[in-house]
Structure formats: C-alpha cells, structure tokens
Design a protein around this motif. Structure first.
Motif, PDB file in Angstrom:
ATOM      1  N   GLU A  46       0.813  -1.232   0.000  1.00  9.75           N
ATOM      2  CA  GLU A  46       0.000   0.000   0.000  1.00  9.75           C
ATOM      3  C   GLU A  46       0.832   1.261   0.000  1.00  9.75           C
ATOM      4  N   ASN A  47       2.150   1.134   0.325  1.00 12.43           N
ATOM      5  CA  ASN A  47       2.924   2.373   0.504  1.00 12.43           C
ATOM      6  C   ASN A  47       4.026   2.545  -0.528  1.00 12.43           C
ATOM      7  N   PHE A  48       3.834   1.956  -1.713  1.00 11.99           N
ATOM      8  CA  PHE A  48       4.799   2.211  -2.785  1.00 11.99           C
ATOM      9  C   PHE A  48       4.306   3.446  -3.530  1.00 11.99           C
ATOM     10  N   GLY A 146       3.987 -12.086  16.617  1.00 16.34           N
ATOM     11  CA  GLY A 146       4.879 -10.980  16.269  1.00 16.34           C
ATOM     12  C   GLY A 146       4.192  -9.651  16.524  1.00 16.34           C
ATOM     13  N   GLY A 147       4.932  -8.559  16.340  1.00 13.89           N
ATOM     14  CA  GLY A 147       4.331  -7.255  16.641  1.00 13.89           C
ATOM     15  C   GLY A 147       4.676  -6.168  15.634  1.00 13.89           C
ATOM     16  N   GLY A 148       5.275  -6.552  14.500  1.00 12.50           N
ATOM     17  CA  GLY A 148       5.711  -5.547  13.516  1.00 12.50           C
ATOM     18  C   GLY A 148       4.690  -5.310  12.405  1.00 12.50           C
ATOM     19  N   ASN A 149       5.116  -4.603  11.382  1.00 11.66           N
ATOM     20  CA  ASN A 149       4.233  -4.302  10.252  1.00 11.66           C
ATOM     21  C   ASN A 149       3.772  -5.561   9.532  1.00 11.66           C
ATOM     22  N   THR A 150       4.673  -6.547   9.469  1.00 13.24           N
ATOM     23  CA  THR A 150       4.310  -7.761   8.741  1.00 13.24           C
ATOM     24  C   THR A 150       3.141  -8.463   9.427  1.00 13.24           C
ATOM     25  N   VAL A 151       3.196  -8.578  10.734  1.00 14.13           N
ATOM     26  CA  VAL A 151       2.113  -9.237  11.463  1.00 14.13           C
ATOM     27  C   VAL A 151       0.786  -8.533  11.186  1.00 14.13           C
ATOM     28  N   ALA A 152       0.810  -7.213  11.183  1.00  8.89           N
ATOM     29  CA  ALA A 152      -0.423  -6.454  10.954  1.00  8.89           C
ATOM     30  C   ALA A 152      -0.974  -6.750   9.555  1.00  8.89           C
ATOM     31  N   GLU A 153      -0.107  -6.657   8.551  1.00 15.47           N
ATOM     32  CA  GLU A 153      -0.586  -6.861   7.175  1.00 15.47           C
ATOM     33  C   GLU A 153      -1.098  -8.275   6.962  1.00 15.47           C
ATOM     34  N   GLU A 154      -0.395  -9.245   7.544  1.00 13.55           N
ATOM     35  CA  GLU A 154      -0.814 -10.632   7.342  1.00 13.55           C
ATOM     36  C   GLU A 154      -2.090 -10.932   8.140  1.00 13.55           C
ATOM     37  N   ILE A 168      -0.540 -12.622  18.811  1.00  9.79           N
ATOM     38  CA  ILE A 168       0.164 -12.872  20.075  1.00  9.79           C
ATOM     39  C   ILE A 168       1.497 -12.143  20.014  1.00  9.79           C
ATOM     40  N   HIS A 169       1.702 -11.246  20.984  1.00 15.65           N
ATOM     41  CA  HIS A 169       2.945 -10.457  20.966  1.00 15.65           C
ATOM     42  C   HIS A 169       3.573 -10.444  22.353  1.00 15.65           C
ATOM     43  N   ARG A 170       4.907 -10.429  22.383  1.00 16.47           N
ATOM     44  CA  ARG A 170       5.602 -10.568  23.669  1.00 16.47           C
ATOM     45  C   ARG A 170       5.606  -9.293  24.514  1.00 16.47           C
ATOM     46  N   ARG A 171       5.343  -8.147  23.880  1.00 17.42           N
ATOM     47  CA  ARG A 171       5.290  -6.902  24.669  1.00 17.42           C
ATOM     48  C   ARG A 171       3.846  -6.433  24.789  1.00 17.42           C
ATOM     49  N   ASP A 172       3.628  -5.327  25.546  1.00 23.06           N
ATOM     50  CA  ASP A 172       2.242  -4.870  25.748  1.00 23.06           C
ATOM     51  C   ASP A 172       1.797  -3.906  24.661  1.00 23.06           C
ATOM     52  N   LEU A 174       2.293  -3.144  20.139  1.00 27.69           N
ATOM     53  CA  LEU A 174       2.898  -3.563  18.880  1.00 27.69           C
ATOM     54  C   LEU A 174       3.902  -2.509  18.429  1.00 27.69           C
ATOM     55  N   ARG A 175       4.800  -2.897  17.514  1.00 24.85           N
ATOM     56  CA  ARG A 175       5.681  -1.895  16.920  1.00 24.85           C
ATOM     57  C   ARG A 175       5.236  -1.524  15.497  1.00 24.85           C
ATOM     58  N   ALA A 176       4.111  -2.120  15.043  1.00 21.13           N
ATOM     59  CA  ALA A 176       3.583  -1.815  13.703  1.00 21.13           C
ATOM     60  C   ALA A 176       3.233  -0.331  13.619  1.00 21.13           C
ATOM     61  N   GLY A 233      10.222 -11.334  12.295  1.00 20.62           N
ATOM     62  CA  GLY A 233      11.394 -10.699  11.700  1.00 20.62           C
ATOM     63  C   GLY A 233      12.111 -11.630  10.733  1.00 20.62           C
ATOM     64  N   TYR A 234      13.239 -11.173  10.274  1.00 19.84           N
ATOM     65  CA  TYR A 234      13.937 -11.862   9.185  1.00 19.84           C
ATOM     66  C   TYR A 234      15.430 -11.954   9.445  1.00 19.84           C
ATOM     67  N   ASP A 235      16.039 -13.033   8.956  1.00 17.00           N
ATOM     68  CA  ASP A 235      17.497 -13.177   8.997  1.00 17.00           C
ATOM     69  C   ASP A 235      18.020 -12.957   7.582  1.00 17.00           C
ATOM     70  N   LEU A 277      15.672   1.329   7.692  1.00 14.24           N
ATOM     71  CA  LEU A 277      14.286   1.162   7.240  1.00 14.24           C
ATOM     72  C   LEU A 277      14.210   0.102   6.134  1.00 14.24           C
ATOM     73  N   TYR A 278      13.511  -0.996   6.440  1.00 16.70           N
ATOM     74  CA  TYR A 278      13.399  -2.098   5.486  1.00 16.70           C
ATOM     75  C   TYR A 278      12.053  -2.019   4.769  1.00 16.70           C
ATOM     76  N   GLN A 279      12.036  -1.452   3.594  1.00 11.49           N
ATOM     77  CA  GLN A 279      10.818  -1.258   2.809  1.00 11.49           C
ATOM     78  C   GLN A 279      11.148  -1.554   1.349  1.00 11.49           C
ATOM     79  N   VAL A 280      10.097  -1.782   0.542  1.00 11.55           N
ATOM     80  CA  VAL A 280      10.352  -2.016  -0.882  1.00 11.55           C
ATOM     81  C   VAL A 280      10.975  -0.757  -1.502  1.00 11.55           C
TER      82      VAL A 280
HETATM   83  P1  NAP Z   1      10.054  -6.525  12.774  1.00 13.59           P
HETATM   84  O1  NAP Z   1       9.619  -5.136  12.549  1.00 13.59           O
HETATM   85  O2  NAP Z   1      11.491  -6.826  13.053  1.00 13.59           O
HETATM   86  O3  NAP Z   1       9.148  -7.101  13.943  1.00 13.59           O
HETATM   87  C1  NAP Z   1       9.364  -8.378  14.436  1.00 13.59           C
HETATM   88  C2  NAP Z   1       8.430  -8.555  15.615  1.00 13.59           C
HETATM   89  O4  NAP Z   1       8.619  -9.857  16.119  1.00 13.59           O
HETATM   90  C3  NAP Z   1       8.704  -7.568  16.739  1.00 13.59           C
HETATM   91  O5  NAP Z   1       7.491  -7.095  17.207  1.00 13.59           O
HETATM   92  C4  NAP Z   1       9.445  -8.418  17.767  1.00 13.59           C
HETATM   93  O6  NAP Z   1       9.119  -8.078  19.073  1.00 13.59           O
HETATM   94  C5  NAP Z   1       8.882  -9.791  17.502  1.00 13.59           C
HETATM   95  N1  NAP Z   1       9.851 -10.852  17.812  1.00 13.59           N
HETATM   96  C6  NAP Z   1      11.142 -10.950  17.412  1.00 13.59           C
HETATM   97  N2  NAP Z   1      11.696 -12.085  17.862  1.00 13.59           N
HETATM   98  C7  NAP Z   1      10.730 -12.710  18.578  1.00 13.59           C
HETATM   99  C8  NAP Z   1      10.679 -13.949  19.291  1.00 13.59           C
HETATM  100  N3  NAP Z   1      11.735 -14.755  19.362  1.00 13.59           N
HETATM  101  N4  NAP Z   1       9.529 -14.264  19.910  1.00 13.59           N
HETATM  102  C9  NAP Z   1       8.443 -13.455  19.839  1.00 13.59           C
HETATM  103  N5  NAP Z   1       8.422 -12.295  19.163  1.00 13.59           N
HETATM  104  C10 NAP Z   1       9.551 -11.917  18.546  1.00 13.59           C
HETATM  105  O7  NAP Z   1       9.695  -7.503  11.552  1.00 13.59           O
HETATM  106  P2  NAP Z   1       8.586  -7.334  10.419  1.00 13.59           P
HETATM  107  O8  NAP Z   1       7.295  -6.930  10.952  1.00 13.59           O
HETATM  108  O9  NAP Z   1       8.646  -8.587   9.620  1.00 13.59           O
HETATM  109  O10 NAP Z   1       9.163  -6.187   9.531  1.00 13.59           O
HETATM  110  C11 NAP Z   1      10.494  -6.265   8.985  1.00 13.59           C
HETATM  111  C12 NAP Z   1      10.796  -4.947   8.306  1.00 13.59           C
HETATM  112  O11 NAP Z   1       9.991  -4.819   7.133  1.00 13.59           O
HETATM  113  C13 NAP Z   1      10.464  -3.749   9.204  1.00 13.59           C
HETATM  114  O12 NAP Z   1      11.431  -2.772   8.982  1.00 13.59           O
HETATM  115  C14 NAP Z   1       9.114  -3.305   8.714  1.00 13.59           C
HETATM  116  O13 NAP Z   1       8.843  -1.950   8.943  1.00 13.59           O
HETATM  117  C15 NAP Z   1       9.202  -3.638   7.229  1.00 13.59           C
HETATM  118  N6  NAP Z   1       7.860  -3.882   6.677  1.00 13.59           N
HETATM  119  C16 NAP Z   1       7.208  -2.843   6.145  1.00 13.59           C
HETATM  120  C17 NAP Z   1       5.927  -3.004   5.622  1.00 13.59           C
HETATM  121  C18 NAP Z   1       5.212  -1.841   5.038  1.00 13.59           C
HETATM  122  O14 NAP Z   1       5.553  -0.715   5.339  1.00 13.59           O
HETATM  123  N7  NAP Z   1       4.222  -2.040   4.177  1.00 13.59           N
HETATM  124  C19 NAP Z   1       5.311  -4.252   5.668  1.00 13.59           C
HETATM  125  C20 NAP Z   1       5.998  -5.292   6.239  1.00 13.59           C
HETATM  126  C21 NAP Z   1       7.271  -5.103   6.767  1.00 13.59           C
HETATM  127  P3  NAP Z   1       9.577  -6.687  19.761  1.00 13.59           P
HETATM  128  O15 NAP Z   1       8.616  -5.671  19.226  1.00 13.59           O
HETATM  129  O16 NAP Z   1       9.434  -6.961  21.207  1.00 13.59           O
HETATM  130  O17 NAP Z   1      10.993  -6.471  19.339  1.00 13.59           O
END
Ligand code: NAP
Length: 303
Positions: A46-48, A146-154, A168-172, A174-176, A233-235, A277-280
């Motif tokens: 949505e954000n390209f 998870g708690g990031g943008n990916t979790v929200a979109e999925e 289900i997220h480990r903190r209180d 989200l970081r999305a 997240g990703y490796d 910042l990891y974005q397309v």
């Molecule tokens: P992310 O932002 O790194 O978030 C990973 C989430 O997983 C965090 O909330 C983290 O918790 C949690 N986590 C990590 N290790 C864990 C574990 N062992 N057990 C439980 N929870 C764990 O990853 P992402 O959401 O895949 O996004 C990756 C990057 O792509 C980000 O920079 C994101 O902004 C970007 N992205 C952008 C878009 C978009 O803009 N359209 C869409 C998707 C992704 P904590 O919060 O406690 O660290």
C-alpha cells in the motif's frame, strides 16, 4: 565474463539490474527461486509511491521485470553457492561466472520461534506465508505471532478467510505503524493476546493448540487454534559471505552510503544489508545507488 553480476532478483536486485542495463553494463542476475523475492509472500503493497489504493506485489514485480527484460540483462535461475570476492567469481548450482563487479541483493528469510513442535508441524498448521496458506483456514481460528508491520498486514489478509485471528505479541504494545494499528483495532475478527510468548506448538498429525506464557506472571495457558502464522522478523541470506565481507553481529552486510561493502568491487543493497528502514521503496533506492556505484567502479577500473 560479465561487467556486473547481481545476486538476487527481489526489488533491490531488479532495480540494480534496471540501472545497470540502462548504463549498458553487460549484466547477469542470478536468482535461486523466482524473480520477486520475499515481497511475493505478501499480497498487496500500500505504501509504494504512485499507487494510491495499493498494487499487488505480483503486478509490481511483473512491471519491474518487464523493464529489465527490455535491456541487455540476463536472468538465470541458479542458486549462488560461493563468491570469490578477490577474483569476482560466482559459483552457482549450475556453473561459474566472472565479472568486474558484484552486487549482493539476497534479501532475508523468515525467522523461526525455535520452540518444540514448530518444525514438526510446519506445513501442518504452522506457516510463514499467509498469502500462500490463508485459503486453507476458511472459517477457522488462527493465531499470528509478532508485533511488527508484517504481522499487521498478514492479520488483515488472514481475516478475509478465517473466523478469528489472534495476534500474540511478547510486549504490551505492537511496533507496527500507527495507521496499521488503528486498522487492526477496527477489525472485529482480530483479537490480541499481549505480553505473552509462545512456548510450545502442539498437535498429533496437525496443529491443535499452542502453549503461551504470560511474561509478567509466568502463568501458562493453552490456546486452541487451527493455524499459527509466525512473523517475528527476518534473517539475512548472507551465510555464503561469512569471512569474506564485513557482516554485523546478526549477519547483515555492512555498507557505506554508496552501498560499497568492505571489499572493493563488491556492493550490497536491500534487506540483506544493515540499515534503518526495510521497505520495498528503500530496497529499490539501494539498488539504484549500488548499480551507479558499480558502474563508476567498473568504468574507473577499465580506463
Ligand atoms: P520486525 O519489525 O522486526 O518485527 C518483528 C516482531 O517480532 C517484533 O514485534 C518483535 O518483538 C517480535 N519478535 C522478534 N523475535 C521474537 C521472538 N523470538 N519471539 C516473539 N516475538 C519476537 O519484523 P517485520 O514486521 O517482519 O518487519 C520487517 C521490516 O519490514 C520492518 O522494517 C518493517 O517496517 C518492514 N515492513 C514494512 C511493511 C510496510 O511498510 N508495508 C510491511 C511489512 C514489513 P519486539 O517488538 O518486542 O521487538
């Protein structure tokens, strides 16, 4: 012998290929799966910029590839096994190629929770790709971790099929991004279990439940579910570069602002490099800069 070899054909690699092709560099792109990379695991972006209302990732990648196909760029579907940074030689599953410069654009792959049951039940209830598997969970109860943008979109995507989607997220919190969090709260099918970690994934032949643990009280609970989607997240895909170029503690490639790595003539772009910042859009920007830097390096070397 090529001018430039690009390893990886996601948005970063394809953009690098576009800029290299337009600079008339004889370019080879090596991709182990299909052009597109990890972004194809998401349905829509949505954000390209330029696509108000969003664009499907398939459509976006097809357009990027079309632009590259019109240039003197060869794309081969081969997995890169080894890179000789000194000789600028790349060994693949099918052969070996040399070039004056190399761009690494290998992206990153989904992290695992590393809890009992995860590997055994992958493909039988445990998934890392909602776009691939969501239709299997029509009117079922799924959880996403998870708690990031990916979790929200999925979660939104899954909610189109499932009866309920529990994040289900480990903190209180989200970081999305804020806009995604607002949309999550508006969706009646989406629920939250915050401040909990997943400690076990259970089921005989297929997933039946997960065990979650309250991070404040250590109290454990069983959550019955039909599907678990993991987005923590990703490796980076950089194992083949260990001890060859400088990586950070988690394997991301360290580059400067022209995408140069610690080894001359080797550049990196996209999700495989350390950045803020990891974005397309930032992957594409990296790709353009890397190709420009590689071009200047090659021309300087050939003078
Ligand atoms: P992310 O932002 O790194 O978030 C990973 C989430 O997983 C965090 O909330 C983290 O918790 C949690 N986590 C990590 N290790 C864990 C574990 N062992 N057990 C439980 N929870 C764990 O990853 P992402 O959401 O895949 O996004 C990756 C990057 O792509 C980000 O920079 C994101 O902004 C970007 N992205 C952008 C878009 C978009 O803009 N359209 C869409 C998707 C992704 P904590 O919060 O406690 O660290």
């Amino acid at each position: 012998m090529y001018d430039l070899i690009i390893v990886g054909a996601g948005p970063a690699g394809l953009t690098a290929a576009l800029y290299a092709g337009r600079s008339r560099l004889k370019t080879l792109v090596l991709e182990k799966m299909v052009p597109g990379g990890r972004i194809l695991l998401t349905e829509t972006i949505e954000n390209f910029p330029g696509f108000s209302g969003g664009i499907t990732t398939y459509d976006l990648i097809s357009r990027m590839k079309q632009q590259v196909d019109s240039l003197e760029v060869k794309i081969e579907l081969e997995q890169v096994l080894e890179v000789d940074t000194k000789l600028k030689k790349v060994v693949t599953s099918a052969g070996a190629y040399s070039a004056h410069a190399i761009i690494i654009a290998t992206g990153a792959r989904a992290k695992k929770l590393d809890v009992p049951g995860e590997d055994r039940l992958t493909g039988r209830g445990v998934s890392y790709c909602a776009t691939c598997d969501a239709p299997l969970y029509k009117e079922k109860n799924v959880v996403v971790v998870g708690g990031g943008n990916t979790v929200a979109e999925e979660a939104f995507y899954l909610a189109r099929f499932a009866k309920s989607v529990t994040i289900i997220h480990r903190r209180d919190e989200l970081r999305a991004s804020a806009i995604l969090q607002e949309k999550l709260r508006e969706n009646k099918k989406i629920k939250f279990i915050l401040s909990h970690t997943v400690s076990e994934i259970n089921g005989q032949d297929k997933l039946e439940s997960i065990k979650v643990k309250d991070v404040n009280t250590s109290k454990e609970n069983i959550v019955a579910c039909d599907g678990v989607f993991i987005y923590i997240g990703y490796d980076p895909d950089t194992n083949f570069l260990k001890n060859k170029i400088k990586l950070n503690g988690t394997g991301f490639i360290i580059t400067d602002d022209i995408m140069a790595t610690s080894h001359e003539g080797i550049f990196a772009c996209g999700d495989c490099r350390e950045k803020s910042l990891y974005q397309v859009i930032t992957a594409c920007a990296d790709g353009a800069v890397a190709a420009d830097s590689a071009y200047k390096y090659i021309v300087g070397k050939c003078k």
